[in-house]
Enzyme design. Structure first.
Site, mmCIF file in Angstrom:
data_model
loop_
_atom_site.group_PDB
_atom_site.id
_atom_site.type_symbol
_atom_site.label_atom_id
_atom_site.label_comp_id
_atom_site.label_asym_id
_atom_site.label_seq_id
_atom_site.Cartn_x
_atom_site.Cartn_y
_atom_site.Cartn_z
ATOM 1 N N GLU A 1 8.492 -4.313 -8.874
ATOM 2 C CA GLU A 1 8.505 -3.063 -8.116
ATOM 3 C C GLU A 1 8.554 -3.375 -6.624
ATOM 4 O O GLU A 1 7.591 -3.866 -6.049
ATOM 5 C CB GLU A 1 7.270 -2.223 -8.433
ATOM 6 N N ARG B 1 8.348 0.257 1.670
ATOM 7 C CA ARG B 1 7.409 0.298 2.799
ATOM 8 C C ARG B 1 7.898 -0.522 3.983
ATOM 9 O O ARG B 1 7.203 -0.615 5.000
ATOM 10 C CB ARG B 1 6.032 -0.215 2.364
ATOM 11 N N THR C 1 7.210 3.563 -4.119
ATOM 12 C CA THR C 1 6.972 4.388 -2.931
ATOM 13 C C THR C 1 8.166 5.307 -2.656
ATOM 14 O O THR C 1 8.526 5.562 -1.504
ATOM 15 C CB THR C 1 6.645 3.526 -1.680
ATOM 16 N N LYS D 1 2.055 6.664 -13.615
ATOM 17 C CA LYS D 1 1.260 5.698 -12.857
ATOM 18 C C LYS D 1 -0.032 6.400 -12.449
ATOM 19 O O LYS D 1 0.012 7.467 -11.821
ATOM 20 C CB LYS D 1 2.030 5.240 -11.618
#
Length: 209
Positions: A41, A45, A68, A128
């Site tokens: 993953e 960011r 994200t 998640k």
């Protein structure tokens, strides 16, 4: 089995990656795959995250996703970059609908019953649980999972190699997300591939339900 479930069952830990330098992408991915962690993953960011996804896709055996992801625009950008699955920190109807419409395996973040019900309305059953450690930990997830027997989870946030087995011992947990596997590497420095592979092997050896 849904495609996102297949991805979640590939290994007990999904490394959560914050990559600052594109040059680190391939060495990090190779070390993780060599250590037994194929699902990667890449969090959006950093300014180079989409380029990191493109680079990691070249590593044989790697299943590379974007994390994200917070809106339909970054969803599209991630898919265009070659992401094979999408992870978001939360769930909105707009993002959820766009992800479902795209057909890409999608793992949205949830912390409460309302989040899960919103996901179920969209046809989603895999989530998640984030941020796991500060959202009540395993007791909170057990309480949430009870009325939603059809759902399965990947807890992420504050989980360590030491605490992961307890989470993985709960049947609805298919895997956990782990930022401990790969620490931040400063731009201009080289990733410690041997250390990353060793950490990946330790994570891959965890018991998976």
């Amino acid at each position: 089995m849904k495609p996102i479930e297949t991805i979640m069952r590939t290994a007990p830990v999904i490394p959560v990656l914050v990559i600052e330098d594109v040059a680190h992408a391939v060495p990090v991915a190779r070390a993780l795959v060599a250590g037994g962690l194929r699902v990667l993953e890449v969090t959006l960011r950093t300014p180079v995250a989409l380029d990191v996804i493109r680079a990691m896709r070249s590593v044989e055996g790697a299943i590379v996703g974007a994390g994200t992801v917070t809106d339909p625009a970054t969803l599209k950008a991630s898919i265009d970059a070659g992401a094979e699955f999408i992870v978001s920190p939360g769930l909105t109807e707009r993002l959820g609908a766009a992800a479902v419409s795209s057909g890409i395996p999608y793992l949205p973040g949830v912390t409460n019953a309302g989040d899960i019900m919103r996901g179920l309305d969209l046809g989603l059953t895999h989530f998640k649980f984030f941020p796991a450690a500060t959202s009540g930990g395993l007791p909170a997830l057990k309480a949430l999972a009870a009325p939603f027997h059809q759902c399965q989870f990947c807890p992420t946030g504050g989980i360590t190699l030491e605490s992961a087995p307890e989470w993985l011992g709960f049947a609805p947990v298919l895997c956990v997300g782990g930022s401990w596997v790969v620490g931040k590497v400063a731009p201009g420095s080289a990733p410690d591939s041997a250390a990353i592979e060793a950490a990946a092997r330790a994570a891959a050896a965890l018991p998976q339900g």
